[in-house]
Motif scaffolding. Structure first.
Motif, PDB file in Angstrom:
ATOM      1  N   MET A   1       0.846  -1.179   0.000  1.00  0.00           N
ATOM      2  CA  MET A   1       0.000   0.000   0.000  1.00  0.00           C
ATOM      3  C   MET A   1       0.892   1.243   0.000  1.00  0.00           C
ATOM      4  O   MET A   1       1.865   1.326   0.732  1.00  0.00           O
ATOM      5  N   ARG A   2       0.516   2.196  -0.846  1.00  0.00           N
ATOM      6  CA  ARG A   2       1.299   3.422  -0.958  1.00  0.00           C
ATOM      7  C   ARG A   2       1.037   4.342   0.222  1.00  0.00           C
ATOM      8  O   ARG A   2      -0.026   4.319   0.837  1.00  0.00           O
ATOM      9  N   LYS A   3       2.038   5.161   0.498  1.00  0.00           N
ATOM     10  CA  LYS A   3       1.927   6.126   1.592  1.00  0.00           C
ATOM     11  C   LYS A   3       0.763   7.087   1.381  1.00  0.00           C
ATOM     12  O   LYS A   3       0.058   7.454   2.315  1.00  0.00           O
ATOM     13  N   SER A   4       0.563   7.486   0.126  1.00  0.00           N
ATOM     14  CA  SER A   4      -0.500   8.444  -0.167  1.00  0.00           C
ATOM     15  C   SER A   4      -1.875   7.860   0.159  1.00  0.00           C
ATOM     16  O   SER A   4      -2.735   8.557   0.702  1.00  0.00           O
ATOM     17  N   ASP A   5      -2.062   6.587  -0.164  1.00  0.00           N
ATOM     18  CA  ASP A   5      -3.348   5.951   0.127  1.00  0.00           C
ATOM     19  C   ASP A   5      -3.590   5.860   1.627  1.00  0.00           C
ATOM     20  O   ASP A   5      -4.711   6.080   2.103  1.00  0.00           O
ATOM     21  N   MET A   6      -2.551   5.538   2.362  1.00  0.00           N
ATOM     22  CA  MET A   6      -2.679   5.442   3.818  1.00  0.00           C
ATOM     23  C   MET A   6      -3.006   6.810   4.408  1.00  0.00           C
ATOM     24  O   MET A   6      -3.867   6.929   5.290  1.00  0.00           O
ATOM     25  N   GLN A   7      -2.340   7.828   3.920  1.00  0.00           N
ATOM     26  CA  GLN A   7      -2.550   9.176   4.453  1.00  0.00           C
ATOM     27  C   GLN A   7      -3.953   9.680   4.112  1.00  0.00           C
ATOM     28  O   GLN A   7      -4.606  10.306   4.943  1.00  0.00           O
ATOM     29  N   LYS A   8      -4.414   9.398   2.907  1.00  0.00           N
ATOM     30  CA  LYS A   8      -5.761   9.805   2.522  1.00  0.00           C
ATOM     31  C   LYS A   8      -6.793   9.098   3.392  1.00  0.00           C
ATOM     32  O   LYS A   8      -7.755   9.710   3.855  1.00  0.00           O
ATOM     33  N   GLY A   9      -6.602   7.814   3.633  1.00  0.00           N
ATOM     34  CA  GLY A   9      -7.530   7.051   4.466  1.00  0.00           C
ATOM     35  C   GLY A   9      -7.545   7.555   5.899  1.00  0.00           C
ATOM     36  O   GLY A   9      -8.615   7.725   6.506  1.00  0.00           O
ATOM     37  N   LYS A  10      -6.367   7.801   6.430  1.00  0.00           N
ATOM     38  CA  LYS A  10      -6.259   8.311   7.797  1.00  0.00           C
ATOM     39  C   LYS A  10      -6.953   9.659   7.912  1.00  0.00           C
ATOM     40  O   LYS A  10      -7.686   9.923   8.870  1.00  0.00           O
ATOM     41  N   GLY A  11      -6.746  10.514   6.919  1.00  0.00           N
ATOM     42  CA  GLY A  11      -7.361  11.832   6.930  1.00  0.00           C
ATOM     43  C   GLY A  11      -8.875  11.750   6.863  1.00  0.00           C
ATOM     44  O   GLY A  11      -9.583  12.471   7.563  1.00  0.00           O
ATOM     45  N   LYS A  12      -9.372  10.853   6.028  1.00  0.00           N
ATOM     46  CA  LYS A  12     -10.821  10.697   5.885  1.00  0.00           C
ATOM     47  C   LYS A  12     -11.439  10.194   7.193  1.00  0.00           C
ATOM     48  O   LYS A  12     -12.499  10.675   7.609  1.00  0.00           O
ATOM     49  N   ILE A  13     -10.768   9.265   7.843  1.00  0.00           N
ATOM     50  CA  ILE A  13     -11.265   8.743   9.126  1.00  0.00           C
ATOM     51  C   ILE A  13     -11.270   9.845  10.168  1.00  0.00           C
ATOM     52  O   ILE A  13     -12.255  10.035  10.890  1.00  0.00           O
ATOM     53  N   GLU A  14     -10.171  10.577  10.247  1.00  0.00           N
ATOM     54  CA  GLU A  14     -10.074  11.650  11.236  1.00  0.00           C
ATOM     55  C   GLU A  14     -11.116  12.738  10.978  1.00  0.00           C
ATOM     56  O   GLU A  14     -11.729  13.259  11.912  1.00  0.00           O
ATOM     57  N   GLU A  15     -11.346  13.031   9.721  1.00  0.00           N
ATOM     58  CA  GLU A  15     -12.366  14.020   9.361  1.00  0.00           C
ATOM     59  C   GLU A  15     -13.754  13.545   9.805  1.00  0.00           C
ATOM     60  O   GLU A  15     -14.531  14.309  10.385  1.00  0.00           O
ATOM     61  N   THR A  16     -14.047  12.285   9.564  1.00  0.00           N
ATOM     62  CA  THR A  16     -15.346  11.721   9.939  1.00  0.00           C
ATOM     63  C   THR A  16     -15.534  11.712  11.449  1.00  0.00           C
ATOM     64  O   THR A  16     -16.608  12.058  11.949  1.00  0.00           O
ATOM     65  N   VAL A  17     -14.483  11.348  12.174  1.00  0.00           N
ATOM     66  CA  VAL A  17     -14.560  11.348  13.636  1.00  0.00           C
ATOM     67  C   VAL A  17     -14.774  12.768  14.149  1.00  0.00           C
ATOM     68  O   VAL A  17     -15.574  13.007  15.053  1.00  0.00           O
ATOM     69  N   GLY A  18     -14.094  13.722  13.541  1.00  0.00           N
ATOM     70  CA  GLY A  18     -14.262  15.117  13.921  1.00  0.00           C
ATOM     71  C   GLY A  18     -15.677  15.602  13.697  1.00  0.00           C
ATOM     72  O   GLY A  18     -16.255  16.297  14.538  1.00  0.00           O
ATOM     73  N   LYS A  19     -16.273  15.219  12.570  1.00  0.00           N
ATOM     74  CA  LYS A  19     -17.660  15.599  12.295  1.00  0.00           C
ATOM     75  C   LYS A  19     -18.615  14.960  13.300  1.00  0.00           C
ATOM     76  O   LYS A  19     -19.541  15.604  13.786  1.00  0.00           O
ATOM     77  N   ALA A  20     -18.379  13.680  13.588  1.00  0.00           N
ATOM     78  CA  ALA A  20     -19.271  12.942  14.486  1.00  0.00           C
ATOM     79  C   ALA A  20     -19.222  13.485  15.913  1.00  0.00           C
ATOM     80  O   ALA A  20     -20.238  13.513  16.607  1.00  0.00           O
TER      81      ALA A  20
END
Length: 62
Positions: A1-20
Motif C-alpha cells: 500500500m502506498r503512503k498516499s493511500d494510507m494518508q488519505k484514508g487516515k485523513g478521511k477517518i479523522e475528518e469523519t470522527v471530527g464531524k461525528a
C-alpha cells in the motif's frame, strides 16, 4: 500500500470522527491530511511518468 493511500484514508477517518464528535479542529486536521495524501499521490504519479520517460530515452539512445 502506498503512503498516499494510507494518508488519505487516515485523513478521511479523522475528518469523519471530527464531524461525528463536533471537534472542528480534528475535522480540519483530517481534511488537511486527506489533501496532503492527494498531493502526494499526484507527485507519485509524476515520478512514475518521469521514470518511464527516462527508460524510453535510454532505449532510444542505446
Amino acid at each position: 500500500m502506498r503512503k498516499s493511500d494510507m494518508q488519505k484514508g487516515k485523513g478521511k477517518i479523522e475528518e469523519t470522527v471530527g464531524k461525528a464528535t463536533g471537534d472542528r479542529r480534528r475535522e480540519a486536521k483530517g481534511k488537511a491530511d486527506h489533501a496532503e495524501g492527494t498531493a502526494r499521490e499526484a507527485a507519485e504519479k509524476v515520478q512514475k511518468v518521469a521514470e518511464k520517460a527516462r527508460e524510453a530515452m535510454r532505449r532510444r539512445t542505446a
